[in-house]
Design a protein around this motif. Sequence first.
Motif, PDB file in Angstrom:
ATOM      1  N   LEU A 225       2.581   1.746  -3.366  1.00 18.76           N
ATOM      2  CA  LEU A 225       1.639   2.192  -4.388  1.00 18.76           C
ATOM      3  C   LEU A 225       1.324   3.675  -4.244  1.00 18.76           C
ATOM      4  CD1 LEU A 225      -0.926  -0.759  -4.516  1.00 18.76           C
ATOM      5  CD2 LEU A 225       0.389   0.129  -6.445  1.00 18.76           C
TER       6      LEU A 225
ATOM      7  N   GLY B  64       0.803  -1.228   0.000  1.00 21.79           N
ATOM      8  CA  GLY B  64       0.000   0.000   0.000  1.00 21.79           C
ATOM      9  C   GLY B  64       0.826   1.264   0.000  1.00 21.79           C
TER      10      GLY B  64
ATOM     11  N   HIS C  21      -5.708   2.554  -7.560  1.00 25.67           N
ATOM     12  CA  HIS C  21      -5.483   2.460  -6.115  1.00 25.67           C
ATOM     13  C   HIS C  21      -6.170   3.671  -5.482  1.00 25.67           C
ATOM     14  CE1 HIS C  21      -3.573   1.303  -2.411  1.00 25.67           C
ATOM     15  NE2 HIS C  21      -2.814   2.374  -2.359  1.00 25.67           N
TER      16      HIS C  21
END
Length: 344
Positions: A200, A197, A235
């Motif tokens: 990204l 996460g 995302h």
Amino acid sequence: MNSTDLPRLTVRSPADLIAAVPYLLGFHPADSIVVVALAASRIVFAARGDLTDDADTQEASTHIAAVTAQQGADSATVIGYGPAIRVTPALDAVRAALTDAGLTVLDALRVTGDRWWSYVCTEPECCPPEGTPYDPRASTVPAAAVFAGQVALPDRAALAAQIAPVGGAEMRHAAERAEKRLTGLLAAAPPTDLLGGRALRSAGLAACRAARRRHRSGKQLTDDEVAWLCLLLTHLPVRDHAWERTDGRDEDVAFWTELLRRAEPELIAAPGALLAFAAWREGQGALAAVALERVLTEHPDYSLALLLDDLLRRGVPPSRLDGWPASGLPKQPRRRRSRRRPPR
């Protein structure tokens, strides 16, 4: 339906109002019902709907009247574009719905070819039964609108063409390279970075900054830059970062238009929704509507597109949500049922 934060145009006659409508909407309407709403003597809202079959006319009329009544308007003029056999039932239904909603209907006009008819005025001296010829070029409204920066495209199809896809084989190859790059990014993320996460988000923020800088400098983004950013925008933290930095500036509209047009179909959800948001904030309700149509055709469950589509359909003006989304998100509408897999 579309609505806009409207330019100030001086309208003194039905012919002036007919000449103004394309600039209020952003394109010349055809086979349409248009409601122009006023508060006192100022135009505060314009909405357009397609002429519908008899079975759908009542529902559409009730909806457009309800939306118009929420704009703080006290009166409205209804204009139908098309042949009498289709326009008259729709005009009658919308007039009745507006009256039921507490609005005064100042006039009801039909425009067919280069003539207009009033359904309210019965004086043959000013509203002859054969219709009144009009020439938009005889009105000062188009010149004033153009001077104010307003554009009236030939039709709604011309507006949709502005966001039509322009990708090709090279863009598809760039999307494949972006997928491989993403795989490598996630593989290199440390074990403490759950599902990659942080990696990204960091990559997404860097890609956003780089793309905006390049765009502001007047340079076209490369296929790889477009594909990489659009992939990272799937995302949600990256999408929301870009959303919070998108406003109603011409630069935002141009930037997201470029990404929407060049992105692969599976990656258009975020750039298309962000274009719709930027266009809505700038007062280009029609552009926002066609962008959302493109997104929801490919990704009918994309929540941001559904949220913005709901705002447009309810005629919510951008001024009511100044500072949004940074100030907090409104409740999002229910997702539509679909067999399509939503974008990540």
